[in-house]
Design a protein around this motif. Sequence first.
Motif, PDB file in Angstrom:
ATOM      1  N   UNK A 117      -5.655   4.582  -3.227  1.00 27.09           N
ATOM      2  CA  UNK A 117      -6.492   3.861  -4.180  1.00 27.09           C
ATOM      3  C   UNK A 117      -6.271   2.359  -4.071  1.00 27.09           C
ATOM      4  N   UNK A 118      -7.358   1.633  -3.864  1.00 26.08           N
ATOM      5  CA  UNK A 118      -7.298   0.184  -3.727  1.00 26.08           C
ATOM      6  C   UNK A 118      -7.863  -0.481  -4.973  1.00 26.08           C
ATOM      7  N   UNK A 119      -7.196  -1.527  -5.439  1.00 20.51           N
ATOM      8  CA  UNK A 119      -7.709  -2.338  -6.545  1.00 20.51           C
ATOM      9  C   UNK A 119      -8.272  -3.658  -6.030  1.00 20.51           C
ATOM     10  N   UNK A 120      -8.315  -3.816  -4.713  1.00 19.47           N
ATOM     11  CA  UNK A 120      -8.762  -5.090  -4.167  1.00 19.47           C
ATOM     12  C   UNK A 120      -9.675  -4.944  -2.974  1.00 19.47           C
TER      13      UNK A 120
ATOM     14  N   UNK B 299      -5.437  -5.000   8.923  1.00 16.49           N
ATOM     15  CA  UNK B 299      -4.291  -5.889   8.699  1.00 16.49           C
ATOM     16  C   UNK B 299      -3.572  -5.538   7.398  1.00 16.49           C
ATOM     17  N   UNK B 300      -4.334  -5.362   6.327  1.00 21.07           N
ATOM     18  CA  UNK B 300      -3.730  -4.999   5.039  1.00 21.07           C
ATOM     19  C   UNK B 300      -3.009  -3.662   5.153  1.00 21.07           C
ATOM     20  N   UNK B 301      -3.684  -2.696   5.795  1.00 23.54           N
ATOM     21  CA  UNK B 301      -3.084  -1.376   5.949  1.00 23.54           C
ATOM     22  C   UNK B 301      -1.828  -1.403   6.795  1.00 23.54           C
ATOM     23  N   UNK B 302      -1.886  -2.107   7.936  1.00 26.79           N
ATOM     24  CA  UNK B 302      -0.735  -2.168   8.833  1.00 26.79           C
ATOM     25  C   UNK B 302       0.465  -2.795   8.141  1.00 26.79           C
ATOM     26  N   UNK B 303       0.218  -3.854   7.389  1.00 28.42           N
ATOM     27  CA  UNK B 303       1.305  -4.543   6.701  1.00 28.42           C
ATOM     28  C   UNK B 303       1.880  -3.685   5.571  1.00 28.42           C
ATOM     29  N   UNK B 304       0.995  -3.106   4.775  1.00 23.49           N
ATOM     30  CA  UNK B 304       1.454  -2.327   3.622  1.00 23.49           C
ATOM     31  C   UNK B 304       2.145  -1.033   4.048  1.00 23.49           C
ATOM     32  N   UNK B 305       1.545  -0.320   4.988  1.00 19.66           N
ATOM     33  CA  UNK B 305       2.092   0.986   5.370  1.00 19.66           C
ATOM     34  C   UNK B 305       3.319   0.862   6.261  1.00 19.66           C
TER      35      UNK B 305
ATOM     36  N   UNK C 135       0.636   3.059  -6.728  1.00 20.83           N
ATOM     37  CA  UNK C 135       0.258   1.888  -7.526  1.00 20.83           C
ATOM     38  C   UNK C 135       0.675   0.589  -6.842  1.00 20.83           C
ATOM     39  N   UNK C 136       1.732   0.629  -6.049  1.00 20.52           N
ATOM     40  CA  UNK C 136       2.173  -0.577  -5.340  1.00 20.52           C
ATOM     41  C   UNK C 136       1.139  -0.987  -4.286  1.00 20.52           C
ATOM     42  N   UNK C 137       0.556   0.016  -3.606  1.00 20.70           N
ATOM     43  CA  UNK C 137      -0.496  -0.277  -2.637  1.00 20.70           C
ATOM     44  C   UNK C 137      -1.709  -0.885  -3.337  1.00 20.70           C
ATOM     45  N   UNK C 138      -2.060  -0.330  -4.495  1.00 12.89           N
ATOM     46  CA  UNK C 138      -3.190  -0.856  -5.263  1.00 12.89           C
ATOM     47  C   UNK C 138      -2.964  -2.323  -5.619  1.00 12.89           C
ATOM     48  N   UNK C 139      -1.739  -2.662  -6.029  1.00 13.31           N
ATOM     49  CA  UNK C 139      -1.426  -4.041  -6.400  1.00 13.31           C
ATOM     50  C   UNK C 139      -1.412  -4.968  -5.186  1.00 13.31           C
ATOM     51  N   UNK C 140      -0.977  -4.447  -4.041  1.00 17.36           N
ATOM     52  CA  UNK C 140      -0.986  -5.250  -2.812  1.00 17.36           C
ATOM     53  C   UNK C 140      -2.414  -5.635  -2.440  1.00 17.36           C
TER      54      UNK C 140
ATOM     55  N   UNK D   2      -4.086  -9.399  -2.200  1.00 12.55           N
ATOM     56  CA  UNK D   2      -4.793  -9.926  -1.026  1.00 12.55           C
ATOM     57  C   UNK D   2      -6.144 -10.504  -1.421  1.00 12.55           C
ATOM     58  N   UNK D   3      -6.878  -9.769  -2.254  1.00 14.14           N
ATOM     59  CA  UNK D   3      -8.199 -10.242  -2.682  1.00 14.14           C
ATOM     60  C   UNK D   3      -8.084 -11.571  -3.426  1.00 14.14           C
ATOM     61  N   UNK D   4      -7.072 -11.698  -4.270  1.00 12.11           N
ATOM     62  CA  UNK D   4      -6.898 -12.919  -5.051  1.00 12.11           C
ATOM     63  C   UNK D   4      -6.480 -14.092  -4.166  1.00 12.11           C
ATOM     64  N   UNK D   5      -5.588 -13.844  -3.218  1.00 21.56           N
ATOM     65  CA  UNK D   5      -5.157 -14.907  -2.301  1.00 21.56           C
ATOM     66  C   UNK D   5      -6.341 -15.388  -1.464  1.00 21.56           C
ATOM     67  N   UNK D   6      -7.140 -14.458  -0.979  1.00 24.47           N
ATOM     68  CA  UNK D   6      -8.316 -14.823  -0.182  1.00 24.47           C
ATOM     69  C   UNK D   6      -9.329 -15.597  -1.020  1.00 24.47           C
ATOM     70  N   UNK D   7      -9.461 -15.233  -2.287  1.00 27.89           N
ATOM     71  CA  UNK D   7     -10.372 -15.965  -3.170  1.00 27.89           C
ATOM     72  C   UNK D   7      -9.928 -17.425  -3.315  1.00 27.89           C
ATOM     73  N   UNK D   8      -8.623 -17.630  -3.498  1.00 26.80           N
ATOM     74  CA  UNK D   8      -8.090 -18.982  -3.650  1.00 26.80           C
ATOM     75  C   UNK D   8      -8.282 -19.779  -2.365  1.00 26.80           C
TER      76      UNK D   8
END
Length: 327
Positions: free
Chosen positions: A58-61, A101-107, A114-119, A123-129
């Motif tokens: 489950x992704x939140x981003x 990239x997100x998957x390779x780094x996280x996994x 829930x930790x994956x969801x927060x990661x 990422x989405x927030x950092x990219x937005x900034x």
Amino acid sequence: MMRFASLGQAALVALVVVYLLAVYLLPSQVWMGFTINALAMSIVALSWNITGGFGGMASFGHAAMYGTGAYASAVLQVQFGVNAWVAFAAGIAAGALMGAFIGALAFRYGVKGSYFALVTLAFAEVLRICASAFELTGAGRGLQLKLQPGVATLQFNNDRVLTYTLLLAIVALVMALTACLKYSRFGAYLVAVRENEDAARALGIDTYRVKVTAMAISGAFGGLAGAVYLQLWLFIDSTVVYGVSISVTALIGPIIGGAGTVWGPLVGTLGLHLLGEGAKTALHGAPGLNFVLYALVLIAALRFLPQGLMGLAARIGVLGRKGGDDA
């Protein structure tokens, strides 16, 4: 081949198909515009379904892939004058690379649940900034394409019927690819990882590669959704394409419609948009009402419909087999 577990599922899907075709006949263009928006968001919902529905990741981003696809396509067209078709394909590729990239780094570091969801949310927030800080991405102004209707520029905004038809074709293609994935060996590996990753690893499945590949496929669909958004509205802004609302819509559609099914994301997204528009009309467009409704519907679905509308339909008019594989 997609199979329906019950007459209820077949009836629900038939209802959606009838509505999508009836839009051509409705005298008001408002319904077509509304459905275009819903179909565009159903692509990102189908994207989330690959990882969150089939793989249990489950992704939140998911806006990270969506926004990257939109920005890659926009930057190439606006800043470098690249052909729209090439930029569109690059947006899909950029989404896939971001997902991988997100998957390779996280996994790689065993992040899950829930930790994956927060990661993914981070990422989405950092990219937005980042997108709002650099001139290349338009900084706080965003990026706008020149209005140049035509096949060469992938701009069909002056012909809403053609736009709707093309969007239907894109959604149908994504759903067909989703069905192929679901009933493939890779899809079986993905479900095995979702159900019990340790057992899947013990059976010889390379769970790391399966999960990263799923993230890349999901990212490609997300990048496609972002590129489609750009060509529809000709403008993107970091707050919009990397915003929380995209990630929320991406996950709530499949959950309401039926995560892990082919039709669920489309059914859920259409249903939510209809509910939201109906409530806005009834309450004269109260600001923020759609998010309140989404929250209430999500809570109700998690409590009473854990398998979504497709799961509910599967229990109605069963065709003589229990626990059949639904669409």
